[in-house]
Design a protein around this motif. Structure first.
Motif, PDB file in Angstrom:
ATOM      1  N   ALA A 273       5.842   6.234  -0.610  1.00  0.00           N
ATOM      2  CA  ALA A 273       5.111   7.369  -1.168  1.00  0.00           C
ATOM      3  C   ALA A 273       4.093   7.898  -0.171  1.00  0.00           C
ATOM      4  O   ALA A 273       3.926   9.120  -0.009  1.00  0.00           O
ATOM      5  N   GLU A 274       3.417   6.988   0.523  1.00  0.00           N
ATOM      6  CA  GLU A 274       2.426   7.404   1.522  1.00  0.00           C
ATOM      7  C   GLU A 274       3.081   8.113   2.702  1.00  0.00           C
ATOM      8  O   GLU A 274       2.539   9.092   3.221  1.00  0.00           O
TER       9      GLU A 274
ATOM     10  N   LYS B  49       5.023   1.893  -2.592  1.00  0.00           N
ATOM     11  CA  LYS B  49       3.714   2.395  -2.175  1.00  0.00           C
ATOM     12  C   LYS B  49       3.770   2.971  -0.760  1.00  0.00           C
ATOM     13  O   LYS B  49       3.279   4.080  -0.498  1.00  0.00           O
ATOM     14  N   ILE B  50       4.378   2.224   0.171  1.00  0.00           N
ATOM     15  CA  ILE B  50       4.457   2.690   1.561  1.00  0.00           C
ATOM     16  C   ILE B  50       5.305   3.952   1.665  1.00  0.00           C
ATOM     17  O   ILE B  50       4.955   4.902   2.375  1.00  0.00           O
TER      18      ILE B  50
ATOM     19  N   GLU C 246       2.698  -9.698   0.379  1.00  0.00           N
ATOM     20  CA  GLU C 246       2.645  -8.391   1.041  1.00  0.00           C
ATOM     21  C   GLU C 246       2.114  -8.502   2.462  1.00  0.00           C
ATOM     22  O   GLU C 246       2.529  -7.755   3.348  1.00  0.00           O
TER      23      GLU C 246
ATOM     24  N   PRO D 286       6.782  -4.111  -4.973  1.00  0.00           N
ATOM     25  CA  PRO D 286       5.914  -2.954  -5.226  1.00  0.00           C
ATOM     26  C   PRO D 286       5.404  -2.279  -3.956  1.00  0.00           C
ATOM     27  O   PRO D 286       5.234  -1.059  -3.926  1.00  0.00           O
ATOM     28  N   LEU D 287       5.172  -3.068  -2.908  1.00  0.00           N
ATOM     29  CA  LEU D 287       4.640  -2.494  -1.677  1.00  0.00           C
ATOM     30  C   LEU D 287       5.605  -1.485  -1.058  1.00  0.00           C
ATOM     31  O   LEU D 287       5.173  -0.537  -0.394  1.00  0.00           O
TER      32      LEU D 287
ATOM     33  N   GLU E 172       7.436  10.282  -4.776  1.00  0.00           N
ATOM     34  CA  GLU E 172       7.271   9.095  -5.592  1.00  0.00           C
ATOM     35  C   GLU E 172       8.637   8.451  -5.813  1.00  0.00           C
ATOM     36  O   GLU E 172       9.471   8.999  -6.533  1.00  0.00           O
TER      37      GLU E 172
END
Length: 490
Positions: A273-274, A270-271, A228, A266-267, A279
């Motif tokens: 969603a932020e 996550k990014i 990551e 996975p990252l 989601e």
């Protein structure tokens, strides 16, 4: 002969570095297969035919193709698929196919008018497409792309990281793979990149993975944090593109689906969603999401077998040049209808399955399909200025050229109804009802380069609908027929 179960279908995604097949037989698990994207289209279709034969023969097939594919490439695919023995096939743009997977395959909610971002992170590119669900279809609203983000680029960054970290352990080896001087050293570098890719993919499921060197007995390792750290910058750029795509689409986006093998990182979820507040949804097989959607459409549009054993299409279908996919969601059966590419008129876009009253290509390109879908031909004719003197009516019934010219010179005019999508006979009745007397019918035989229509379906008209012309003006309708004799439509 025993019929193939309707629950069997094949979806194919073309246009990427790897061709993906999604094969579903009844209640069995989906069989995902991959073919080298460098293969010729004929070779790929041969593999699809082999898979179709394995699945039972007369199995419906759907293709998801890049949204950038125009009418010519789609028509070539239709033709080659027919030549390969696949019969009629469904063709749709990959973003719409992924949206179908999201709604029908994964059971996710997407209200009419809402947008879905299809985030495609593949081996060599990144695409963010916004697809909007209409009342009866999905529409590709726009996309942003880059060839600077992808799984292969991730591997190069990880290669550079490992080279810097482990160079002191074997300088000679790293010199060879960093700057290959011959074919053997190039093969060595390629083998190491393959090992790095396998480790990166494994790290999407666990926090650590080994990297076996192509020579020697020494193994390296990578952790998720290291991966990551190396690729986080590129994933941040990817998120920027997603935000840009949403802004350009100018619609309320309520969902994100991740497709492409590298989207397992996975990252990325996550990014996103932020950055978006949404989601992201990751299918079990993200690299096959578009192929799954194409399979779902092919199955939904498969012919219904009548009691006498003869197949019948579920819905009338026609192809339009810029159409990517039309997905009618019938409330009782949730039946998809895919309508793609055919008319060579540049204004043609997405059109509904033609009702008996017809929908013109020009009307179909408007934002509100319903405006033109009620049948201009059937509704405008009664209101058209058709009142003529009895002598003129008598003369119009006679085919002689002088009397036709006299009619054209008269002040009596009419509005040309839209007849594209009707049968040839229905179109002639509509034109006659509108007062036009010089109607020419021309047959266009199916085959060769396709596309395919229902028998006797009007696929073009000249002049354009809604033109106001003398009632004696020549109106030409072109209809499609699949046999050898166009008279079958008389």
């Amino acid at each position: 002969m025993q019929q193939t179960p309707l629950a069997t279908a094949i979806g194919v995604e073309l246009g990427s570095s790897t061709v993906t097949l999604s094969i579903r037989r009844g209640d069995e698990d989906t069989d995902i297969r991959r073919i080298d994207g460098e293969s010729t289209l004929e070779a790929v279709l041969g593999r699809v035919r082999d898979a179709r034969d394995e699945a039972g023969g007369a199995v419906p097939v759907g293709f998801a193709v890049p949204a950038s594919w125009g009418a010519a490439r789609r028509q070539e695919l239709v033709y080659l698929a027919g030549e390969a023995g696949l019969g009629e096939v469904e063709i749709m743009a990959a973003p719409e196919a992924a949206a179908i997977c999201y709604v029908k395959g994964l059971g996710r909610e997407l209200d009419p008018g809402a947008g879905l971002v299809v985030v495609d992170l593949g081996a060599r590119s990144f695409d963010a497409s916004v697809v909007v669900r209409g009342e009866e279809d999905f529409r590709h609203r726009g996309a942003v792309s880059t060839g600077e983000v992808g799984g292969r680029e991730f591997d190069q960054l990880l290669f550079a990281y490992l080279s810097g970290r482990y160079r002191d352990t074997d300088p000679e080896f790293w010199d060879k793979v960093d700057a290959p001087a011959n074919a053997d050293e190039e093969a060595l570098r390629t083998a190491l990149l393959d090992e790095i890719r396998a480790a990166r993919e494994l790290i999407s499921k666990r926090h650590r993975a080994g990297v076996q060197l192509p020579i020697g007995e020494r193994d390296l390792h990578l952790t998720r944090d290291e991966v990551e750290s190396c690729i986080g910058g590129l994933l941040g750029q990817s998120a920027d593109l997603v935000v840009e795509a949403i802004e350009q689409a100018d619609t309320a986006v309520t969902g994100i689906i991740l497709v492409g093998g590298a989207s397992r990182t996975p990252l990325l979820a996550k990014i996103l969603a932020e950055r978006t507040g949404l989601e992201p949804v990751l299918p079990a097989n993200p690299e096959a999401a578009a192929a799954d959607g194409a399979r779902i459409v092919a199955l939904a549009n498969a012919p219904v077998v009548e009691a006498d054993g003869r197949p019948r299409r579920r819905t009338a279908r026609r192809l339009g040049v810029l159409a990517a996919v039309l997905l009618p969601l019938v409330a009782a059966g949730a039946v998809f209808g895919n309508q793609l590419g055919a008319d060579e008129q540049p204004e043609a876009s997405v059109s509904k399955s033609p009702e008996p009253s017809g929908t013109s290509a020009a009307e179909a390109s408007t934002p509100e399909d319903e405006e033109g879908g009620t049948g201009v031909g059937g509704q405008e004719a009664p209101g058209s200025p058709q009142t003529v003197a009895s002598e003129e009516q008598t003369s119009e019934e006679e085919p002689s050229a002088p009397e036709s010219e006299a009619t054209e010179e008269s002040a009596t005019t009419g509005t040309v109804p839209a007849v594209t999508g009707m049968t040839a006979n229905e179109a002639q009745d509509a034109l006659t009802g509108a007062g036009f007397t010089e109607i020419v019918r021309e047959g266009d035989q199916e085959g060769l380069f396709g596309p395919y229509y229902d028998d006797c379906e009007v696929i073009a008209q000249d002049p354009e609908p809604r033109d106001v012309l003398p009632l004696g003006a020549r109106i030409t309708i072109t209809y499609s027929y699949s046999g050898t004799d166009p008279a079958v439509c008389d």
